[in-house]
Design a protein around this motif. Sequence first.
Motif, PDB file in Angstrom:
ATOM      1  N   LYS A  47       3.647   2.732   0.651  1.00 52.32           N
ATOM      2  CA  LYS A  47       3.719   3.153   2.046  1.00 52.32           C
ATOM      3  C   LYS A  47       5.157   3.204   2.523  1.00 52.32           C
ATOM      4  CE  LYS A  47       2.091   2.238   6.657  1.00 52.32           C
ATOM      5  NZ  LYS A  47       1.400   1.381   7.577  1.00 52.32           N
ATOM      6  N   ALA A  48       5.960   2.207   2.160  1.00 53.20           N
ATOM      7  CA  ALA A  48       7.342   2.159   2.617  1.00 53.20           C
ATOM      8  C   ALA A  48       8.178   3.298   2.014  1.00 53.20           C
ATOM      9  CB  ALA A  48       7.982   0.828   2.246  1.00 53.20           C
ATOM     10  N   LEU A  49       7.873   3.680   0.783  1.00 56.63           N
ATOM     11  CA  LEU A  49       8.656   4.720   0.111  1.00 56.63           C
ATOM     12  C   LEU A  49       8.185   6.131   0.446  1.00 56.63           C
ATOM     13  CD1 LEU A  49       9.171   3.105  -3.372  1.00 56.63           C
ATOM     14  CD2 LEU A  49      10.845   3.309  -1.555  1.00 56.63           C
ATOM     15  N   THR A  50       6.963   6.273   0.929  1.00 53.60           N
ATOM     16  CA  THR A  50       6.466   7.620   1.214  1.00 53.60           C
ATOM     17  C   THR A  50       6.452   7.937   2.707  1.00 53.60           C
ATOM     18  OG1 THR A  50       4.207   6.794   1.158  1.00 53.60           O
ATOM     19  CG2 THR A  50       5.055   7.778  -0.867  1.00 53.60           C
ATOM     20  N   VAL A  51       5.894   7.053   3.489  1.00 53.09           N
ATOM     21  CA  VAL A  51       5.747   7.311   4.919  1.00 53.09           C
ATOM     22  C   VAL A  51       6.877   6.691   5.715  1.00 53.09           C
ATOM     23  CG1 VAL A  51       4.233   7.031   6.911  1.00 53.09           C
ATOM     24  CG2 VAL A  51       3.256   7.409   4.665  1.00 53.09           C
ATOM     25  N   GLY A  52       7.212   5.461   5.390  1.00 53.91           N
ATOM     26  CA  GLY A  52       8.222   4.734   6.150  1.00 53.91           C
ATOM     27  C   GLY A  52       7.615   4.061   7.355  1.00 53.91           C
ATOM     28  N   PHE A  53       8.434   3.359   8.075  1.00 56.13           N
ATOM     29  CA  PHE A  53       7.975   2.603   9.242  1.00 56.13           C
ATOM     30  C   PHE A  53       8.771   2.978  10.486  1.00 56.13           C
ATOM     31  CE2 PHE A  53       7.050  -0.045   5.567  1.00 56.13           C
ATOM     32  CZ  PHE A  53       5.702  -0.185   5.696  1.00 56.13           C
ATOM     33  N   ASP A  54       8.893   4.240  10.748  1.00 56.79           N
ATOM     34  CA  ASP A  54       9.676   4.715  11.897  1.00 56.79           C
ATOM     35  C   ASP A  54       9.071   4.293  13.194  1.00 56.79           C
ATOM     36  OD1 ASP A  54      11.600   5.900  10.350  1.00 56.79           O
ATOM     37  OD2 ASP A  54      10.488   7.777  10.213  1.00 56.79           O
ATOM     38  N   TRP A  61       2.610  -3.537  -4.398  1.00 60.58           N
ATOM     39  CA  TRP A  61       2.602  -2.115  -4.685  1.00 60.58           C
ATOM     40  C   TRP A  61       2.092  -1.265  -3.526  1.00 60.58           C
ATOM     41  CZ3 TRP A  61       5.144   0.973  -7.473  1.00 60.58           C
ATOM     42  CH2 TRP A  61       4.705   2.283  -7.685  1.00 60.58           C
ATOM     43  N   ASN A  62       0.998  -1.642  -2.893  1.00 56.02           N
ATOM     44  CA  ASN A  62       0.457  -0.841  -1.798  1.00 56.02           C
ATOM     45  C   ASN A  62       1.452  -0.743  -0.643  1.00 56.02           C
ATOM     46  OD1 ASN A  62      -1.929  -0.374  -3.153  1.00 56.02           O
ATOM     47  ND2 ASN A  62      -2.914  -2.182  -2.288  1.00 56.02           N
ATOM     48  N   TYR A  63       2.091  -1.846  -0.337  1.00 55.47           N
ATOM     49  CA  TYR A  63       3.096  -1.851   0.723  1.00 55.47           C
ATOM     50  C   TYR A  63       4.304  -1.021   0.314  1.00 55.47           C
ATOM     51  CZ  TYR A  63       5.901  -3.714   4.521  1.00 55.47           C
ATOM     52  OH  TYR A  63       6.679  -3.835   5.636  1.00 55.47           O
ATOM     53  N   LEU A 118      13.113 -10.145  -9.956  1.00 58.16           N
ATOM     54  CA  LEU A 118      13.155  -9.900  -8.513  1.00 58.16           C
ATOM     55  C   LEU A 118      12.605  -8.521  -8.165  1.00 58.16           C
ATOM     56  CD1 LEU A 118      16.619 -11.431  -7.586  1.00 58.16           C
ATOM     57  CD2 LEU A 118      14.372 -12.282  -6.912  1.00 58.16           C
ATOM     58  N   MET A 119      12.981  -7.528  -8.949  1.00 64.78           N
ATOM     59  CA  MET A 119      12.471  -6.179  -8.708  1.00 64.78           C
ATOM     60  C   MET A 119      10.955  -6.136  -8.935  1.00 64.78           C
ATOM     61  SD  MET A 119      14.893  -4.153  -7.759  1.00 64.78           S
ATOM     62  CE  MET A 119      14.372  -2.518  -8.177  1.00 64.78           C
TER      63      MET A 119
END
Length: 99
Positions: free
Chosen positions: A92-99, A87-89, A78-79
């Motif tokens: 982005k989610a771990l560095t920039v986030g989706f604020d 990976w690309n998503y 699952l992980m």
Amino acid sequence: MKLIYKAKWAIVILFAITFVASFAVLFVGGTADVNRYLLVADILLIIAQSANVIYALRNNRNDVAITLLVCLLVSLALMWATYIWNWNYTVKALTVGFD
């Protein structure tokens, strides 16, 4: 180590809950900090599951060890599917986030 082993099924259930939460936050949107905390929680729970498998094997509890090993392999799959295939998503989610 024995205390972790006593909580073996709680760890499996906590991983399931944490994985669902991290999947939702990762793909629905959330801050980078929340994504990182949930990823760390998932990794720590996988380490605890690994310790439980090793402890069960060392104490000749093969039936429990096989069950825990299957749960561990499902957790790792699952992980892998969530974080590595996307990976690309994930980056982005771990560095920039989706604020």
